[in-house]
Design a protein around this motif. Sequence first.
Motif, PDB file in Angstrom:
ATOM      1  N   ALA A  11       0.834  -1.232   0.355  1.00 44.89           N
ATOM      2  CA  ALA A  11      -0.083   0.145   0.322  1.00 44.89           C
ATOM      3  C   ALA A  11       0.971   1.901  -0.048  1.00 44.89           C
ATOM      4  O   ALA A  11       1.849   1.122   0.462  1.00 44.89           O
ATOM      5  CB  ALA A  11      -1.054  -0.055   1.544  1.00 44.89           C
ATOM      6  N   ALA A  12       0.386   2.502  -1.000  1.00 49.49           N
ATOM      7  CA  ALA A  12       1.080   3.621  -1.196  1.00 49.49           C
ATOM      8  C   ALA A  12       0.054   4.711  -0.375  1.00 49.49           C
ATOM      9  O   ALA A  12      -0.710   4.710  -0.657  1.00 49.49           O
ATOM     10  CB  ALA A  12       1.213   3.407  -1.890  1.00 49.49           C
ATOM     11  N   ASN A  13       1.261   5.385   0.569  1.00 46.63           N
ATOM     12  CA  ASN A  13       0.155   6.926   1.145  1.00 46.63           C
ATOM     13  C   ASN A  13       1.185   8.481   0.622  1.00 46.63           C
ATOM     14  O   ASN A  13       2.449   7.706   0.322  1.00 46.63           O
ATOM     15  CB  ASN A  13       0.513   6.694   2.564  1.00 46.63           C
ATOM     16  CG  ASN A  13      -0.636   5.832   2.932  1.00 46.63           C
ATOM     17  OD1 ASN A  13      -1.371   5.234   2.708  1.00 46.63           O
ATOM     18  ND2 ASN A  13      -0.137   5.616   4.567  1.00 46.63           N
ATOM     19  N   VAL A  14       0.304   9.341  -0.389  1.00 43.11           N
ATOM     20  CA  VAL A  14       0.826   9.819  -1.332  1.00 43.11           C
ATOM     21  C   VAL A  14       0.572  11.280  -0.681  1.00 43.11           C
ATOM     22  O   VAL A  14      -0.423  11.706  -1.059  1.00 43.11           O
ATOM     23  CB  VAL A  14       0.724  10.049  -3.109  1.00 43.11           C
ATOM     24  CG1 VAL A  14       1.768  10.649  -3.234  1.00 43.11           C
ATOM     25  CG2 VAL A  14       1.169   8.303  -3.274  1.00 43.11           C
ATOM     26  N   SER A  15       1.563  12.515  -0.294  1.00 40.63           N
ATOM     27  CA  SER A  15       1.381  13.639   0.277  1.00 40.63           C
ATOM     28  C   SER A  15       1.937  14.278  -0.407  1.00 40.63           C
ATOM     29  O   SER A  15       2.743  14.476  -1.277  1.00 40.63           O
ATOM     30  CB  SER A  15       1.052  13.453   1.259  1.00 40.63           C
ATOM     31  OG  SER A  15       2.580  13.139   2.414  1.00 40.63           O
ATOM     32  N   TYR A  40       7.079  16.068  -2.289  1.00 37.86           N
ATOM     33  CA  TYR A  40       6.389  15.845  -2.462  1.00 37.86           C
ATOM     34  C   TYR A  40       6.691  13.951  -1.294  1.00 37.86           C
ATOM     35  O   TYR A  40       7.967  13.734  -1.617  1.00 37.86           O
ATOM     36  CB  TYR A  40       5.605  14.688  -3.879  1.00 37.86           C
ATOM     37  CG  TYR A  40       5.110  15.851  -5.322  1.00 37.86           C
ATOM     38  CD1 TYR A  40       3.713  16.541  -5.075  1.00 37.86           C
ATOM     39  CD2 TYR A  40       5.952  16.326  -6.126  1.00 37.86           C
ATOM     40  CE1 TYR A  40       3.728  16.859  -5.981  1.00 37.86           C
ATOM     41  CE2 TYR A  40       6.205  17.521  -6.075  1.00 37.86           C
ATOM     42  CZ  TYR A  40       4.380  17.816  -6.353  1.00 37.86           C
ATOM     43  OH  TYR A  40       3.917  18.510  -7.681  1.00 37.86           O
ATOM     44  N   ILE A  98       6.443  10.200  -0.196  1.00 38.67           N
ATOM     45  CA  ILE A  98       5.227   8.395  -0.734  1.00 38.67           C
ATOM     46  C   ILE A  98       6.412   7.620   0.313  1.00 38.67           C
ATOM     47  O   ILE A  98       7.242   7.410   0.404  1.00 38.67           O
ATOM     48  CB  ILE A  98       5.581   8.190  -2.668  1.00 38.67           C
ATOM     49  CG1 ILE A  98       5.592   9.223  -3.113  1.00 38.67           C
ATOM     50  CG2 ILE A  98       5.071   6.745  -2.584  1.00 38.67           C
ATOM     51  CD1 ILE A  98       6.108   9.206  -4.836  1.00 38.67           C
ATOM     52  N   ARG A  99       4.984   7.277   0.499  1.00 38.28           N
ATOM     53  CA  ARG A  99       5.281   5.710   1.596  1.00 38.28           C
ATOM     54  C   ARG A  99       4.740   4.772   1.329  1.00 38.28           C
ATOM     55  O   ARG A  99       3.216   4.704   1.106  1.00 38.28           O
ATOM     56  CB  ARG A  99       5.009   6.458   3.087  1.00 38.28           C
ATOM     57  CG  ARG A  99       5.566   8.227   3.495  1.00 38.28           C
ATOM     58  CD  ARG A  99       4.468   7.829   5.329  1.00 38.28           C
ATOM     59  NE  ARG A  99       4.439   9.813   5.426  1.00 38.28           N
ATOM     60  CZ  ARG A  99       5.820   9.395   6.312  1.00 38.28           C
ATOM     61  NH1 ARG A  99       6.589   8.471   7.098  1.00 38.28           N
ATOM     62  NH2 ARG A  99       6.161  10.973   6.569  1.00 38.28           N
ATOM     63  N   GLU A 141       9.031   1.198   6.216  1.00 37.92           N
ATOM     64  CA  GLU A 141       8.414   1.634   6.006  1.00 37.92           C
ATOM     65  C   GLU A 141       9.313   2.592   5.234  1.00 37.92           C
ATOM     66  O   GLU A 141       9.747   2.961   5.891  1.00 37.92           O
ATOM     67  CB  GLU A 141       7.726   2.894   6.903  1.00 37.92           C
ATOM     68  CG  GLU A 141       6.774   3.944   5.960  1.00 37.92           C
ATOM     69  CD  GLU A 141       6.559   5.071   6.650  1.00 37.92           C
ATOM     70  OE1 GLU A 141       5.231   5.419   7.240  1.00 37.92           O
ATOM     71  OE2 GLU A 141       7.010   5.371   7.540  1.00 37.92           O
TER      72      GLU A 141
END
Length: 140
Positions: A35-39, A45, A47-48, A118
């Motif tokens: 899964a990826a979280n983008v903020s 930018y 990306i986690r 992570e």
Amino acid sequence: MTAATTKRNHRLRRPLFVYEGTSEQRKRATSWVPAANVSESAEEYIIRLAVPGMDRPCFQIHVSGKELVISGKKEESTEKDAAGKSTYEYNYSAWERSFGLPEDADTALTQATYTNGELVLHIPRNVAAIDSGEVDVFIY
């Protein structure tokens, strides 16, 4: 014929070393994608990706133009020996995620860290960003 006898005969007719349901479980396990979280903020930018249980050498991060590709490979081997019987279980998993980056992403200055399962990428924003061609990102 009793139900117990029928069950026993069914077990004897099955091929040797076949485990019920394992092929479907392994298909699901190997088709996993993290899964990826983008903020984003005014400066960068972020990306986690949640990738627990992997090591830094398992990852490869490659940027080509404005496309970011993150991939991982892991092979595990478990050996069990009980009373002269050996069992080997191998788990090989490989995955790949790609992200299209905005025009103001400065891919030449991309930084990545991996801690506590992570993977975090920091991609700075720069209005005057020049296409840096192809870049491999080192993970700290």
